[in-house]
Design an enzyme around this catalytic site. Structure first.
Site, PDB file in Angstrom:
ATOM      1  N   CYS A   1      18.944 -15.213 -27.777  1.00  0.00           N
ATOM      2  CA  CYS A   1      17.469 -15.201 -28.209  1.00  0.00           C
ATOM      3  C   CYS A   1      16.992 -14.187 -29.225  1.00  0.00           C
ATOM      4  O   CYS A   1      16.392 -14.269 -30.179  1.00  0.00           O
ATOM      5  CB  CYS A   1      16.555 -14.990 -27.097  1.00  0.00           C
ATOM      6  SG  CYS A   1      16.966 -16.118 -25.443  1.00  0.00           S
TER       7      CYS A   1
ATOM      8  N   HIS B   1       9.731 -10.807 -27.279  1.00  0.00           N
ATOM      9  CA  HIS B   1      11.329 -10.499 -27.217  1.00  0.00           C
ATOM     10  C   HIS B   1      11.578  -9.628 -28.237  1.00  0.00           C
ATOM     11  O   HIS B   1      12.801  -9.459 -28.830  1.00  0.00           O
ATOM     12  CB  HIS B   1      12.025 -11.791 -27.086  1.00  0.00           C
ATOM     13  CG  HIS B   1      13.147 -11.474 -26.225  1.00  0.00           C
ATOM     14  ND1 HIS B   1      14.273 -12.371 -26.358  1.00  0.00           N
ATOM     15  CD2 HIS B   1      13.668 -10.540 -25.554  1.00  0.00           C
ATOM     16  CE1 HIS B   1      15.165 -11.752 -25.392  1.00  0.00           C
ATOM     17  NE2 HIS B   1      14.690 -10.861 -24.952  1.00  0.00           N
TER      18      HIS B   1
HETATM   19 CA    CA Z   1      17.044 -18.769 -26.397  1.00  0.00          CA
END
Ligand code: CA
Length: 476
Positions: free
Chosen positions: A88, A146
């Site tokens: 990610c 994130h």
């Molecule tokens: Ca991901």
């Protein structure tokens, strides 16, 4: 002499006034304002851990995705599209800066530490929305961030006028489970999944199944900004684990026996409804023609964890084989891209920033040089060559690398010791190592890769898998 110049000035003044009157007149009669016409709206729809073969346009049979497929039909499908990392956070860092994240050390999934100013995306980097914001766009991020949880890294400090969502790498889907009252109160990544949602600094109560709530926010943002150029980064956390879906979506998949796949399918279906709502809103407001909509997943599907499907591709999330880095990728821009186009040359998520920047107001100047390229001349055919001669990947801790060449040859290096070459043109599943036939290619790829690596830096912080080491260091 003086008389002449006065006369010249007067004529110039009159000409300008006439020009001004004509332009004003034309503006009133044009539906689209010429300044706005050069500023297409931009929407990026990013899913999380969705497999390559989990969209209709890549052949998915058991999960209908009619709305995601609309983007493909209205525009272009990139069949060999990559992200710049196999998990990610580094992948998102590449996408949002248009640069290999290895250039600035964002090469690990970060630990969730709201009070550590070291863990986040380098402030020397320019994020995509920062540039658009400067160019008069209204910008919004929705969903998963994130890219740093310390306050200096939060979305509203990085070019987003508005943010609605959560700061860590994932989230639970039902508001009854959001039992941590503030993003600063979560002590680790797992706890961050249970924080209340935020609208910029403000904590808000979740109201609905999370995917629906994110979709509704997206539609409302578009409605609010229909009169001006906007950028929307719609980063769904679905279908990332935990596998949770509401009855509305589960009931669509009575035919799927495997409970994991069934829930996964329901989660993808919820995203698809959201994509449909976004596309419908653009059409209703008659702004779809000059809105760029891009759909992609942030990395390959982790098939065992969430029951996703990468089809014939080898490997999964976390791997530098195709299953980890090749993703479903479609884009529509009806004003400039023909419907039902297919593009087979390798492209990468880093190209998004470069493409958008090059197509606003005749081209925007970015703060740092980009690794992506403007795809438009390649799409329209004015440039015949492949957009990239080489693409590179590095997993610093594992000492793994991959190199993809425009010819279709790909090198995979594992632990800096095992070297394989695959020909993706006839072996998309990377089954046959053809390195014996390509000794010279290996030498050449090595040379290119080392050149590329010379402008990268080591990871700037310890990652999620190094929590123990991090805690020890902090105790000292
Ligand atoms: Ca991901």
């Amino acid at each position: 002499m003086k008389k002449n110049s006065t006369l010249f000035v007067s004529i110039a003044f009159i000409s300008c006034s006439v020009f001004f009157i004509i332009t004003s007149f034309t503006n009133k009669n044009n539906i689209e304002h010429p300044i706005k016409a050069d500023k297409p709206n931009v929407i990026i729809i990013l899913t999380d851990d969705q497999g390559y073969a989990d969209v209709g346009f890549n052949g998915c049979k058991d999960i209908p995705t009619p709305n995601i497929d609309r983007i493909a039909k209205n525009g272009i499908v990139f069949t060999q599209a990559y992200v710049s990392y196999a998990v990610c956070a580094p992948s998102r860092a590449g996408l949002i800066t248009g640069r290999y994240q290895d250039r600035f050390g964002y090469s690990r999934n970060p630990l969730y530490r709201p009070f550590d100013p070291e863990i986040g995306l380098s402030l020397n980097e320019q994020m995509f929305p920062e540039l658009l914001q400067k160019s008069g766009y209204r910008t919004m991020g929705i969903g998963k961030w994130h890219l740093g949880v310390h306050e200096q890294f939060r979305p509203w400090k990085r070019g987003f006028n508005e943010f609605f969502g959560f700061l860590g790498g994932g989230h639970r889907y039902f508001p009854s489970e959001y039992d941590i009252n503030h993003p600063d109160s979560a002590k680790n990544e797992a706890q961050s999944y249970r924080t209340k949602l935020i609208r910029n600094e403000q904590v808000v109560e979740g109201k609905e199944y999370l995917t629906d709530e994110l979709s509704n926010e997206a539609v409302a943002f578009i409605e609010r900004n229909k009169e001006q150029p906007f950028f929307l980064y719609l980063a769904y956390n679905a279908p990332h684990t935990p596998l949770q879906a509401s009855e509305k979506y589960l009931s669509r998949f009575e035919n799927i026996q495997d409970p994991k796949r069934k829930t996964y399918a329901a989660m993808v279906s919820a995203v698809d409804d959201g994509v449909g709502a976004v596309l419908n809103k653009l059409k209703e407001l008659k702004i779809d023609e000059n809105t760029i909509v891009i759909f992609l997943s942030d990395n390959g599907g982790p098939e065992k964890d969430n029951s996703s499907n990468n089809g014939v591709l080898k490997g999964a999330k976390g791997s530098l084989f195709e299953g980890g880095i090749r993703v479903p990728f479609a884009m529509q821009w009806p004003k400039k891209i023909k419907a039902n186009t297919l593009f087979h040359e390798p492209i990468i998520s880093l190209d998004i920033f470069a493409t958008v920047a090059a197509n606003i107001n005749g081209g925007l100047q970015t703060k740092n040089p980009l690794d992506g390229v403007n795809l438009m001349p390649h799409i329209t055919g004015t440039k015949k060559e492949a957009p990239h001669e080489y693409l590179f990947w590095r997993q610093f801790d594992q000492k793994n690398y991959a190199v993809v060449h425009a010819s279709g040859l790909k090198q995979v290096i594992l632990k800096d010791t095992s070297f394989s070459i695959y020909n993706l043109k006839n072996d998309i599943g990377e089954e046959t190592n053809v390195s014996e036939q390509h000794k010279k290619t290996i030498e050449l790829f090595e040379l290119q890769r080392k050149k590329w690596e010379s402008f990268t830096i080591p990871p700037a912080f310890l990652g999620l898998s190094q929590e123990e080491q991090y805690n020890k260091q902090k105790k000292k």
